[in-house]
Design an enzyme around this catalytic site. Structure first.
Site, PDB file in Angstrom:
ATOM      1  N   GLU A  47       0.987  -1.326   0.028  1.00  0.00           N
ATOM      2  CA  GLU A  47       0.061   0.022  -0.052  1.00  0.00           C
ATOM      3  C   GLU A  47       0.904   1.352   0.084  1.00  0.00           C
ATOM      4  OE1 GLU A  47      -1.343   0.791   3.981  1.00  0.00           O
ATOM      5  OE2 GLU A  47      -3.040   1.846   3.108  1.00  0.00           O
ATOM      6  N   ASN A 108      -6.921   6.290  -1.608  1.00  0.00           N
ATOM      7  CA  ASN A 108      -5.896   5.448  -1.213  1.00  0.00           C
ATOM      8  C   ASN A 108      -6.180   4.187  -2.387  1.00  0.00           C
ATOM      9  OD1 ASN A 108      -4.087   3.355  -0.237  1.00  0.00           O
ATOM     10  ND2 ASN A 108      -4.478   4.097   1.966  1.00  0.00           N
ATOM     11  N   LYS A 125      -9.738   2.267  -1.626  1.00  0.00           N
ATOM     12  CA  LYS A 125      -9.674   1.741  -0.414  1.00  0.00           C
ATOM     13  C   LYS A 125     -10.810   2.162   0.164  1.00  0.00           C
ATOM     14  CE  LYS A 125      -7.046   1.519   4.012  1.00  0.00           C
ATOM     15  NZ  LYS A 125      -5.744   1.843   4.484  1.00  0.00           N
ATOM     16  N   GLU A 144      -6.018   8.958   7.725  1.00  0.00           N
ATOM     17  CA  GLU A 144      -6.598   8.596   6.407  1.00  0.00           C
ATOM     18  C   GLU A 144      -7.906   9.030   6.138  1.00  0.00           C
ATOM     19  OE1 GLU A 144      -5.908   4.445   4.536  1.00  0.00           O
ATOM     20  OE2 GLU A 144      -4.929   4.008   6.601  1.00  0.00           O
ATOM     21  N   CYS A 170      -4.892  -2.825   3.066  1.00  0.00           N
ATOM     22  CA  CYS A 170      -4.623  -2.813   4.319  1.00  0.00           C
ATOM     23  C   CYS A 170      -5.775  -2.993   5.218  1.00  0.00           C
ATOM     24  CB  CYS A 170      -4.051  -1.608   4.696  1.00  0.00           C
ATOM     25  SG  CYS A 170      -3.047  -1.661   6.471  1.00  0.00           S
ATOM     26  N   ASN A 195       0.165  -1.119   5.417  1.00  0.00           N
ATOM     27  CA  ASN A 195       1.226  -0.293   6.365  1.00  0.00           C
ATOM     28  C   ASN A 195       0.515  -0.430   7.715  1.00  0.00           C
ATOM     29  OD1 ASN A 195       3.060   1.877   4.699  1.00  0.00           O
ATOM     30  ND2 ASN A 195       1.493   1.166   3.621  1.00  0.00           N
TER      31      ASN A 195
END
Ligand code: CDT
Length: 312
Positions: A47, A108, A125, A144, A170, A195
């Protein structure tokens, strides 16, 4: 004859704030060459593989954030090298990066690139962890929810290198719903970059327990959805903040076929028998025969848990 695909997880060690996009791509190229040397045909990168995990920083100058961390085009001037080299080797790959769209949306994102260098699929994401506000007392941020919008492309699979492959990113790996939606579309491989900080931002938790959760989730999601699962970390001390490695290739049996041992750049590889899941898909996890969606309504109707005893 069983279908096989040699898959590599190309784990990255830390990418610091000071590291350029070009430096990141050089390391990805080195990992790609190593994977090629191992005979891999599909390489899964992490990612946000082109930059440091920037959501750990509170930053107010959005133009600067866009310039340093977001990609306006893919491939771009630096990433074109990766596309070219992978095409030369006939390798397909998964790559995570921060996407800034032409109309100003930020996601993302991960892409699936075919061995001919064409972008076959894109995933944005959906499960964005963390918070959007500044937490000045915290050791680090997990922003995020500030820097990205919730993905708008859903959970999808693609015909890819003779398989059916889906993508996640993730935190999605913590949500059974995400895997099940892919499995219901016939996923045979799920590729995922991550991550994950070794330290829990919200409450004290031993780092080993965080890894334990990572492993049991991967094994159960792969088995319960009868799919290969490839999870690739960006790991190590990034600008002083540790993230764990433990990149994995998990078989549909729930067994770990390969696992990284470092928190540095490292390639792991396994020759995956894509048909290994065929029996599972026809027996224990024969969805058509055994699922009871009429009793699963709450899963889509309700977001948060509410206490609803049957006897009240
Ligand atoms: N990148 C990412 O999604 N990391 C999260 C950290 C959650 S803690 C706020 C993860 O689920 O690993």
């Amino acid at each position: 004859m069983a279908r096989h695909l040699k898959i590599a997880a190309a784990q990255l060690g830390p990418l610091h704030k000071a590291d350029s996009r070009g430096a990141a791509v050089s390391r990805l190229l080195k990992l790609l060459r190593e994977a090629h040397g191992m005979g891999a045909k599909f390489v899964v990168f992490p990612e946000l593989a082109l930059t440091t995990f920037f959501p750990r920083w509170w930053m107010e100058d959005q133009a600067e954030v866009d310039r340093r961390y977001f990609e306006r085009e893919m491939p771009g001037p630096e990433t074109q090298l990766l596309f070219d080299e992978a095409k030369k080797f006939g390798i397909g790959f998964y790559l995570g990066y921060a996407e800034l769209t032409r109309d100003g949306h930020r996601f993302n994102t991960a892409i699936l690139v075919g061995p001919d260098g064409s972008i076959i699929g894109k995933y944005r994401k959906i499960h964005l962890p963390g918070h959007a506000d500044h937490k000045p007392k915290a050791a680090f941020q997990h922003l995020e929810k500030k820097y990205f919008e919730v993905g708008d492309l859903g959970f999808r699979v693609w015909k890819f290198m003779g398989t059916i492959t889906g993508m996640l990113i993730c935190n999605d790996r913590r949500w059974p719903e995400a895997f099940r939606v892919l499995a219901l579309q016939g996923a045979e491989i799920v590729a995922l970059g991550f991550n994950t900080p070794s330290e829990n931002l919200h409450y004290p938790e031993p780092p080993a327990l965080r890894v334990h959760h990572h492993l049991i989730m991967a094994q159960s999601m792969a088995f319960q959805n009868a799919t290969w699962l490839v999870e690739t970390a960006k790991a190590g001390y990034e600008d002083g903040f540790r993230m764990f490695g433990h990149s994995l290739i998990v078989a549909p049996t729930g067994e770990i076929a390969a696992k990284s041992q470092s928190e540095e750049d490292e390639v792991i590889c396994h020759n995956c028998d894509i048909d290994l899941a065929a029996n599972l898909k026809q027996t224990m996890f024969n969805f058509a025969a055994h699922r009871r969606p009429e009793h699963y309504r709450l899963i889509v109707d309700r977001v948060g848990a509410q206490v609803t005893p049957a006897n009240e």
